[in-house]
Design a protein around this motif. Structure first.
Motif, PDB file in Angstrom:
ATOM      1  N   ILE A  41      40.804  30.749  48.187  1.00 50.68           N
ATOM      2  CA  ILE A  41      41.161  32.166  48.033  1.00 50.68           C
ATOM      3  C   ILE A  41      42.311  32.236  47.044  1.00 50.68           C
ATOM      4  CG2 ILE A  41      42.893  32.236  49.890  1.00 50.68           C
ATOM      5  CD1 ILE A  41      41.863  34.953  50.721  1.00 50.68           C
ATOM      6  N   ASN A  42      42.283  33.240  46.154  1.00 49.00           N
ATOM      7  CA  ASN A  42      43.519  33.552  45.412  1.00 49.00           C
ATOM      8  C   ASN A  42      43.819  35.034  45.513  1.00 49.00           C
ATOM      9  OD1 ASN A  42      41.328  33.020  43.362  1.00 49.00           O
ATOM     10  ND2 ASN A  42      42.839  33.681  41.888  1.00 49.00           N
ATOM     11  N   ASP A  43      43.880  35.774  44.441  1.00 54.25           N
ATOM     12  CA  ASP A  43      44.473  37.117  44.485  1.00 54.25           C
ATOM     13  C   ASP A  43      43.825  38.070  45.485  1.00 54.25           C
ATOM     14  OD1 ASP A  43      45.261  35.825  42.187  1.00 54.25           O
ATOM     15  OD2 ASP A  43      44.457  37.327  40.823  1.00 54.25           O
ATOM     16  N   PRO A  44      44.655  38.896  46.134  1.00 51.75           N
ATOM     17  CA  PRO A  44      44.113  40.055  46.838  1.00 51.75           C
ATOM     18  C   PRO A  44      43.611  41.075  45.811  1.00 51.75           C
ATOM     19  CG  PRO A  44      46.512  40.103  46.912  1.00 51.75           C
ATOM     20  CD  PRO A  44      46.131  38.810  46.241  1.00 51.75           C
ATOM     21  N   TYR A  58      39.116  39.909  47.979  1.00 53.84           N
ATOM     22  CA  TYR A  58      39.928  38.788  47.485  1.00 53.84           C
ATOM     23  C   TYR A  58      39.125  37.898  46.550  1.00 53.84           C
ATOM     24  CZ  TYR A  58      37.594  36.374  51.414  1.00 53.84           C
ATOM     25  OH  TYR A  58      36.664  35.870  52.284  1.00 53.84           O
ATOM     26  N   GLN A  59      39.849  37.269  45.636  1.00 53.45           N
ATOM     27  CA  GLN A  59      39.260  36.284  44.729  1.00 53.45           C
ATOM     28  C   GLN A  59      38.828  35.084  45.558  1.00 53.45           C
ATOM     29  OE1 GLN A  59      39.169  36.181  40.848  1.00 53.45           O
ATOM     30  NE2 GLN A  59      38.681  38.119  41.833  1.00 53.45           N
ATOM     31  N   TRP A  60      37.583  34.679  45.375  1.00 59.23           N
ATOM     32  CA  TRP A  60      37.056  33.640  46.262  1.00 59.23           C
ATOM     33  C   TRP A  60      36.110  32.710  45.509  1.00 59.23           C
ATOM     34  CZ3 TRP A  60      32.225  34.196  49.680  1.00 59.23           C
ATOM     35  CH2 TRP A  60      32.126  33.098  50.552  1.00 59.23           C
ATOM     36  N   THR A  69      34.305  29.836  39.123  1.00 62.08           N
ATOM     37  CA  THR A  69      33.584  31.109  39.060  1.00 62.08           C
ATOM     38  C   THR A  69      33.839  31.903  40.346  1.00 62.08           C
ATOM     39  OG1 THR A  69      31.989  29.934  37.740  1.00 62.08           O
ATOM     40  CG2 THR A  69      31.290  32.040  38.615  1.00 62.08           C
ATOM     41  N   LYS A  70      34.557  33.000  40.219  1.00 63.12           N
ATOM     42  CA  LYS A  70      35.000  33.718  41.415  1.00 63.12           C
ATOM     43  C   LYS A  70      34.033  34.799  41.897  1.00 63.12           C
ATOM     44  CE  LYS A  70      38.828  31.389  41.658  1.00 63.12           C
ATOM     45  NZ  LYS A  70      40.073  31.660  40.979  1.00 63.12           N
ATOM     46  N   PHE A  71      33.945  34.888  43.216  1.00 61.42           N
ATOM     47  CA  PHE A  71      33.273  35.973  43.925  1.00 61.42           C
ATOM     48  C   PHE A  71      34.370  36.929  44.423  1.00 61.42           C
ATOM     49  CE2 PHE A  71      28.957  34.197  45.310  1.00 61.42           C
ATOM     50  CZ  PHE A  71      29.013  33.074  44.508  1.00 61.42           C
ATOM     51  N   CYS A 101      33.853  37.083  38.754  1.00 63.86           N
ATOM     52  CA  CYS A 101      34.256  38.474  38.951  1.00 63.86           C
ATOM     53  C   CYS A 101      35.745  38.382  39.247  1.00 63.86           C
ATOM     54  CB  CYS A 101      33.536  39.092  40.150  1.00 63.86           C
ATOM     55  SG  CYS A 101      31.751  39.126  39.972  1.00 63.86           S
ATOM     56  N   TYR A 102      36.553  38.575  38.201  1.00 65.88           N
ATOM     57  CA  TYR A 102      37.995  38.374  38.328  1.00 65.88           C
ATOM     58  C   TYR A 102      38.668  39.596  38.954  1.00 65.88           C
ATOM     59  CZ  TYR A 102      38.483  33.809  36.024  1.00 65.88           C
ATOM     60  OH  TYR A 102      38.465  32.472  35.724  1.00 65.88           O
ATOM     61  N   SER A 103      39.997  39.508  39.070  1.00 63.88           N
ATOM     62  CA  SER A 103      40.748  40.483  39.869  1.00 63.88           C
ATOM     63  C   SER A 103      40.606  41.922  39.403  1.00 63.88           C
ATOM     64  CB  SER A 103      42.228  40.102  39.880  1.00 63.88           C
ATOM     65  OG  SER A 103      42.399  38.997  40.724  1.00 63.88           O
ATOM     66  N   GLY A 104      40.824  42.828  40.342  1.00 64.43           N
ATOM     67  CA  GLY A 104      40.747  44.252  40.053  1.00 64.43           C
ATOM     68  C   GLY A 104      41.118  45.050  41.280  1.00 64.43           C
ATOM     69  N   PHE A 159      42.951  39.303  28.933  1.00 68.33           N
ATOM     70  CA  PHE A 159      43.065  40.750  29.097  1.00 68.33           C
ATOM     71  C   PHE A 159      42.291  41.044  30.377  1.00 68.33           C
ATOM     72  CE2 PHE A 159      41.417  45.015  28.183  1.00 68.33           C
ATOM     73  CZ  PHE A 159      42.527  45.652  27.680  1.00 68.33           C
ATOM     74  N   ARG A 160      43.010  41.325  31.481  1.00 69.33           N
ATOM     75  CA  ARG A 160      42.292  41.411  32.764  1.00 69.33           C
ATOM     76  C   ARG A 160      43.101  42.094  33.863  1.00 69.33           C
ATOM     77  NH1 ARG A 160      42.965  35.805  31.718  1.00 69.33           N
ATOM     78  NH2 ARG A 160      44.810  34.976  32.753  1.00 69.33           N
ATOM     79  N   ASP A 161      42.473  42.178  35.015  1.00 69.85           N
ATOM     80  CA  ASP A 161      43.071  42.638  36.274  1.00 69.85           C
ATOM     81  C   ASP A 161      43.397  44.132  36.293  1.00 69.85           C
ATOM     82  OD1 ASP A 161      42.983  39.878  36.646  1.00 69.85           O
ATOM     83  OD2 ASP A 161      45.129  39.589  36.235  1.00 69.85           O
ATOM     84  N   PRO A 162      42.389  45.001  36.081  1.00 72.07           N
ATOM     85  CA  PRO A 162      42.649  46.449  36.054  1.00 72.07           C
ATOM     86  C   PRO A 162      43.126  46.983  37.407  1.00 72.07           C
ATOM     87  CG  PRO A 162      40.274  46.014  36.115  1.00 72.07           C
ATOM     88  CD  PRO A 162      40.952  44.699  35.909  1.00 72.07           C
ATOM     89  N   TRP A 218      50.702  38.388  30.990  1.00 67.42           N
ATOM     90  CA  TRP A 218      51.058  39.077  32.225  1.00 67.42           C
ATOM     91  C   TRP A 218      49.796  39.286  33.044  1.00 67.42           C
ATOM     92  CZ3 TRP A 218      55.292  43.392  31.952  1.00 67.42           C
ATOM     93  CH2 TRP A 218      56.503  42.808  31.507  1.00 67.42           C
ATOM     94  N   GLU A 219      49.795  38.734  34.260  1.00 70.31           N
ATOM     95  CA  GLU A 219      48.628  38.895  35.131  1.00 70.31           C
ATOM     96  C   GLU A 219      48.916  39.953  36.196  1.00 70.31           C
ATOM     97  OE1 GLU A 219      46.187  34.849  35.055  1.00 70.31           O
ATOM     98  OE2 GLU A 219      47.927  34.676  36.350  1.00 70.31           O
ATOM     99  N   CYS A 220      47.836  40.578  36.632  1.00 71.76           N
ATOM    100  CA  CYS A 220      47.864  41.463  37.809  1.00 71.76           C
ATOM    101  C   CYS A 220      48.987  42.498  37.837  1.00 71.76           C
ATOM    102  CB  CYS A 220      47.917  40.629  39.078  1.00 71.76           C
ATOM    103  SG  CYS A 220      46.514  39.515  39.239  1.00 71.76           S
TER     104      CYS A 220
END
Ligand code: FRU
Length: 494
Positions: A41-44, A58-60, A69-71, A101-104, A159-162, A218-220
């Motif tokens: 698990i990583n980001d909420p 959550y990133q999984w 490759t994240k779910f 499917c990265y963070s959002g 460029f990510r994490d909307p 800068w992430e998230c």
């Protein structure tokens, strides 16, 4: 649902079943924190109160205890304490998200739940990034609308994490970015329908007071209003250590300021480190119906030691922190344990006016590894107070130097490692202990140390030592276990 999606989901559910027994037999499995059913698990993500429940994604990575490759996993709760697993929300099945499917984040529009997330694509050494939309009417199955925003030419593919929110009937989105000069940025967008997005400009960097050169990415980012100010919580990569600050692999902190939406001008105070411990990254917030701004973070860190976690042989790694309420006190963000945490309190012991005087002291009944400890009204002429937690971690307050420290034996190499922060005065401590984690709230959330701790499982003792005289009211409660059940079998696979 596409054939590929069906296949990936079936594989992920099979992996959970295959590893269930070994995961459950880990003595370090936590008891009131969100963990992956197996894998990493990583980001909420997508933290929202929707349709009468709190939802958290959550990133999984289901297939290994490493990144990849994240779910999107999914849990829900009515009280932010007891979490139930929901069916897997997103599997990386389409061309625009084939490598994750990265963070959002999540928002509600016309009663439906919408997810905005980053589709990650890596071909050879090239990276592509797409900001994507998915929609659900029941909160369990999601229809993918595909990319709604392509990479603007000003940035690299990092460029990510909307993170999306609504203000005066307009949608806004902030995205973590890297300029072509390799500087971290947070970029603001606007939309009226969640599908067509216009770039308004950079919130940090050249058009603002400072913080133009602060890390390479800068992430998230998460931007929200609190007490009439705009706070941005963000996780910059590539910031060098600076005295006591920034000793983790990547950093996490916040800016407090005022955002002029019309002129896209964000005036803010200096960056402040968010948590003083070892494992804390990529937090996300929601505002709930009670008007509380609540944050939850990844209690992990992508670093060289990640692959040394003692839970890896048990086929899982990492967890999330406890959710915490954010409060602004002047320009300082406090993180306060949720009132709801008290639901978990069971038996306890209490020592009013406990005293420790130039000695090491144990208090009968103060042991355990799923519990909460509080020290209130800490006072006295002492120079130093040290609390040893389960043998291989210590919280120390050096009153002369005004220094708070968390020390632990590294789970990677056994050597002692420490994190510090300046603390003018120590009034109180609230310590949430779980089988392999510590979250130490200092002075009602003024500072927090979050860390994983892997003591010998039989070591459940605590001791207090002082130089000089110190007194406090000591409380301990055993906490009931609330860790959620395994993902419900999705009816599409039952
Ligand atoms: C932060 C992060 C995000 C990314 C995600 C991928 O930990 O790197 O920037 O979207 O993790 O899992």
């Amino acid at each position: 649902m596409t054939e590929r999606e069906r296949e990936l989901l079936a594989q992920a559910y099979a992996e959970i079943e295959k590893n269930r027994d070994i995961v459950e037999n880990d003595p370090y499995r936590l008891h009131y924190h969100i963990m992956p059913p197996t894998g990493l698990i990583n980001d909420p993500n997508g933290f929202i109160e929707w349709n009468g429940k709190y939802h958290l994604f959550y990133q999984w990575q289901p297939f290994k205890t490493a990144h990849g490759t994240k779910f999107w996993g999914h849990v829900s709760s009515t009280d932010l304490v007891h979490w139930e697993h929901e069916p897997i929300a997103l599997a990386p099945s389409e061309w625009y998200e084939q490598d994750g499917c990265y963070s959002g984040s999540a928002v509600e529009q016309d009663g439906n739940l919408f997810l905005l997330y980053t589709g990650n694509v890596k071909e050879d050494d090239e990276r592509e990034t797409y900001q994507c939309l998915a929609e659900s009417a029941d909160g369990k199955t999601f229809k993918k609308h595909g990319p709604v925003l392509h990479l603007p030419e000003e940035y690299t593919a990092h460029f990510r994490d909307p993170k999306v929110w609504k203000k005066d009937d307009v949608w806004y989105m902030v995205i973590g970015a890297q300029t072509k000069k390799l500087e971290g940025r947070a970029v603001l967008f606007q939309s009226h329908d969640l599908k067509n997005w216009t770039r308004l400009g950079d919130l940090t960097g050249t058009n603002t007071d400072h913080i133009g050169e602060f890390g390479y990415m800068w992430e998230c980012p998460d931007l929200f209003e609190l007490d009439g100010r705009e706070v941005m919580v963000v996780s910059p990569q590539g910031v060098a250590p600076d005295g006591m600050l920034y000793h983790n692999e990547h950093q996490c902190g916040y800016l407090v300021g005022d955002l002029d939406y019309e002129n896209v001008k964000y005036r803010h105070e200096a960056f402040v480190e968010m948590d003083r411990g070892f494992e804390f990254y990529a937090p996300q917030t929601l505002v709930d119906k009670k008007g509380r701004r609540i944050m939850i973070a990844w209690m992990g860190m992508p670093d060289q030691y990640e692959q040394k976690h003692p839970t890896i042989p048990f086929k899982w790694i990492h967890s999330l922190t406890l959710p915490r309420e954010l409060k602004l006190v002047g320009n300082k963000l406090y993180q306060v344990p949720l009132e709801e945490m008290k639901i978990l309190r069971g038996d306890g012991v209490r020592y009013s006016g406990a005293e420790v005087v130039n000695e090491e002291k144990h208090f009968a009944g103060l042991d355990g590894d799923v519990m909460e400890i509080s020290l209130d009204h800490i006072h006295g002429t002492y120079e130093m107070l040290e609390i040893t937690l389960r043998g291989n971690a210590r919280f120390i307050y050096n009153k002369e130097k005004k220094l708070a420290t968390l020390e632990r034996a590294s789970f990677a190499h056994g050597q002692t490692e420490a994190r510090h922060c300046y603390l003018e005065k120590l009034d109180s401590l609230r310590i949430f202990v779980d089988t392999s984690s510590l979250e130490i709230f200092v002075n009602e959330g003024q500072e927090v140390f979050s860390a994983r701790q892997f003591p010998y499982p039989e070591n459940k003792g605590y001791s207090f030592a002082s130089k000089g005289y110190v007194s406090f009211d000591l409380n301990k409660w055993d906490l009931n276990k609330s860790a959620g059940a395994y993902p419900m079998q999705d009816e599409r696979y039952a």
